[in-house]
Motif scaffolding. Structure first.
Motif, PDB file in Angstrom:
ATOM      1  N   ASP A  29       0.293  19.708  14.778  1.00  0.00           N
ATOM      2  CA  ASP A  29       1.185  19.553  15.924  1.00  0.00           C
ATOM      3  C   ASP A  29       0.464  19.616  17.270  1.00  0.00           C
ATOM      4  O   ASP A  29       0.959  19.058  18.246  1.00  0.00           O
ATOM      5  N   ARG A  30      -0.666  20.294  17.317  1.00  0.00           N
ATOM      6  CA  ARG A  30      -1.372  20.442  18.605  1.00  0.00           C
ATOM      7  C   ARG A  30      -2.597  19.548  18.746  1.00  0.00           C
ATOM      8  O   ARG A  30      -2.999  19.247  19.861  1.00  0.00           O
ATOM      9  N   THR A  31      -3.202  19.169  17.643  1.00  0.00           N
ATOM     10  CA  THR A  31      -4.449  18.402  17.712  1.00  0.00           C
ATOM     11  C   THR A  31      -4.288  16.993  17.154  1.00  0.00           C
ATOM     12  O   THR A  31      -4.504  16.017  17.864  1.00  0.00           O
ATOM     13  N   LEU A  32      -3.907  16.910  15.888  1.00  0.00           N
ATOM     14  CA  LEU A  32      -3.821  15.598  15.236  1.00  0.00           C
ATOM     15  C   LEU A  32      -2.866  14.661  15.963  1.00  0.00           C
ATOM     16  O   LEU A  32      -3.197  13.506  16.226  1.00  0.00           O
ATOM     17  N   VAL A  33      -1.698  15.153  16.315  1.00  0.00           N
ATOM     18  CA  VAL A  33      -0.692  14.309  16.951  1.00  0.00           C
ATOM     19  C   VAL A  33      -1.175  13.757  18.294  1.00  0.00           C
ATOM     20  O   VAL A  33      -0.779  12.666  18.697  1.00  0.00           O
ATOM     21  N   LYS A  34      -2.054  14.471  18.982  1.00  0.00           N
ATOM     22  CA  LYS A  34      -2.587  13.987  20.257  1.00  0.00           C
ATOM     23  C   LYS A  34      -3.715  12.979  20.065  1.00  0.00           C
ATOM     24  O   LYS A  34      -3.957  12.143  20.937  1.00  0.00           O
TER      25      LYS A  34
END
Length: 172
Positions: free
Chosen positions: A28-33
């Motif tokens: 939710d904090r890294t991959l999605v960005k």
């Protein structure tokens, strides 16, 4: 999401839950960005990402293509801001960073079928959902091609989802 396994101690269940929370947060904090930065990294990939506009909606031919072109151009122009939001330094290649992060996911999976062990956990579902959203794009294909562990895990997840959908459909 804890899977009831008789041989798992309470301590092991807690450790699995913590691990699942860590990886869900990572997604939710890294991959999605990292995904938008990658799908809009070149003009060609940006157009590829907006190709769906030509297949969905009730727009006229002209409007569909105007939306596709303007969307692709705007998102390509936003690429620098997307990089900054994802925390990618100017000297770091965004594709290499995505693949590096997916290597971390592959290490977490290890030799298990899923991060959750024998069955998918919430983190498996979240990561799969994000990767499935780009599966037909260059970014998705590159992610699977670069990491055999991720590719095999993705195929297992797809089979699990398909089986769950088929089971749900047959019981209706």
């Amino acid at each position: 999401l804890l899977v009831a396994v008789p041989s798992v101690s309470a301590q092991e269940a807690i450790e699995r839950r913590i691990d699942d929370d860590v990886w869900t947060t990572w997604a939710d904090r890294t991959l999605v960005k990292l995904l938008p930065v990658n799908i809009y990294r070149t003009l060609r990939e940006s157009f590829e990402a907006f190709e769906y506009i030509g297949r969905v909606g009730e727009w006229s031919f002209v409007r569909r293509h105007a939306l596709r072109v303007s969307g692709a151009l705007v998102m390509r122009a936003m690429h620098g801001k997307l990089r900054a939001r994802a925390g990618i330094a100017p000297d770091v290649d965004e594709r290499a960073e995505l693949l590096r992060q997916l290597d971390l996911w592959a290490e977490a999976i290890g030799k298990k079928p899923f991060n959750g062990g024998a069955a998918p956990a919430l983190s498996d579902l979240v990561v799969f959902g994000y990767l499935r959203s780009v599966a037909s794009l260059t970014t998705g294909r590159a992610a699977r091609a670069a990491n055999p562990t991720v590719a095999a895990w993705y195929d297992r997840m797809e089979a699990e989802i398909d089986a769950a959908v088929a089971s749900s459909s047959s019981s209706s």
